[in-house]
Enzyme design. Structure first.
Site: not given
Length: 235
Positions: A10-12
């Site tokens: 996931v990006s964050s």
């Protein structure tokens, strides 16, 4: 039976999206069960953009390095864009996996097949899908930027964490700071006691005795009390 290393990204760290970590894992498990596969190891990258090179992602780099020791057939991700959000990064990631003798899979499309001289369409389709992922990433970033600018013009909070006593409320462009009841009581007590000339250390002890908790610690410190007081306009 296919022996696979599951890769999640996931990006964050706090990201909530269609491909959150739980959904990615569930999709991979379903595919593995339906295709005589077994997940021998899970590797993940949390808070890592899909535009970052594979070798610079600890999770993906670990998955690639473990293929040989674990005698895994390859790596599986939930979708193509979990491997990469940029076409060049995608192609480089697959190239490294194939170079190491592994295979790449996705839960939505099955095996990502290597290039063949007599099947140019195979390469074209893979690269088109990668280009679409890159386009979607660019569009998402643009929408977020426009949303932040719109909130700024309207005088609303658009980025960063919320001051103690407040939290985010609402969704999308409507999200803004709102009182957090659990923290407001402590904030009000700090303001009241500071106006009464109590020291930061005295206020911290009083808050602990009253069971009023700070946001991220078990006990109040004088510095934490001072920070809240300053945000409230008190020295």
């Amino acid at each position: 039976m296919l022996k696979l290393i599951g890769y999640l990204r996931v990006s964050s760290a706090g990201q909530v999206e269609a491909w959150g970590l739980d959904r990615q894992e569930a999709a991979i498990r379903r595919w593995a069960k339906a295709n005589d596969g077994r997940i021998v190891k899970w590797c993940r990258d949390e808070g890592v953009s899909g535009t970052v090179e594979a070798v610079e992602r600890p999770g993906l780099a670990e998955a690639i390095e473990l293929m040989a020791p674990l005698k895994a057939d390859g790596i599986i991700a939930a979708d193509m864009d979990r491997y990469a959000r940029k076409l060049m990064v995608q192609e480089a990631a697959f190239g490294v996996i194939w170079q190491r003798g592994g295979r790449a899979f996705t839960a939505t499309g099955g095996e990502v097949l290597q290039d063949q001289d007599d099947d140019a369409a195979r390469t074209l389709i893979r690269q088109v899908l990668g280009a679409v992922a890159q386009y979607e990433k660019t569009q998402a970033v643009m929408r977020m930027r426009h949303g932040r600018l719109a909130k700024q013009r309207a005088g609303r909070k658009s980025t960063g964490s919320y001051a103690f006593g407040f939290h985010g409320e609402g969704r999308g462009r409507e999200r803004d700071a709102a009182p957090n009841p659990a923290e407001q009581a402590a904030r009000d007590e700090i303001v009241r006691r500071r106006k009464a000339k109590e020291s930061f250390r005295e206020i911290a002890a009083a808050l602990d005795a009253a069971g009023l908790k700070p946001r991220r610690a078990d006990r109040w410190s004088a510095m934490a009390v001072r920070s809240v007081a300053r945000r409230a306009g008190l020295s």
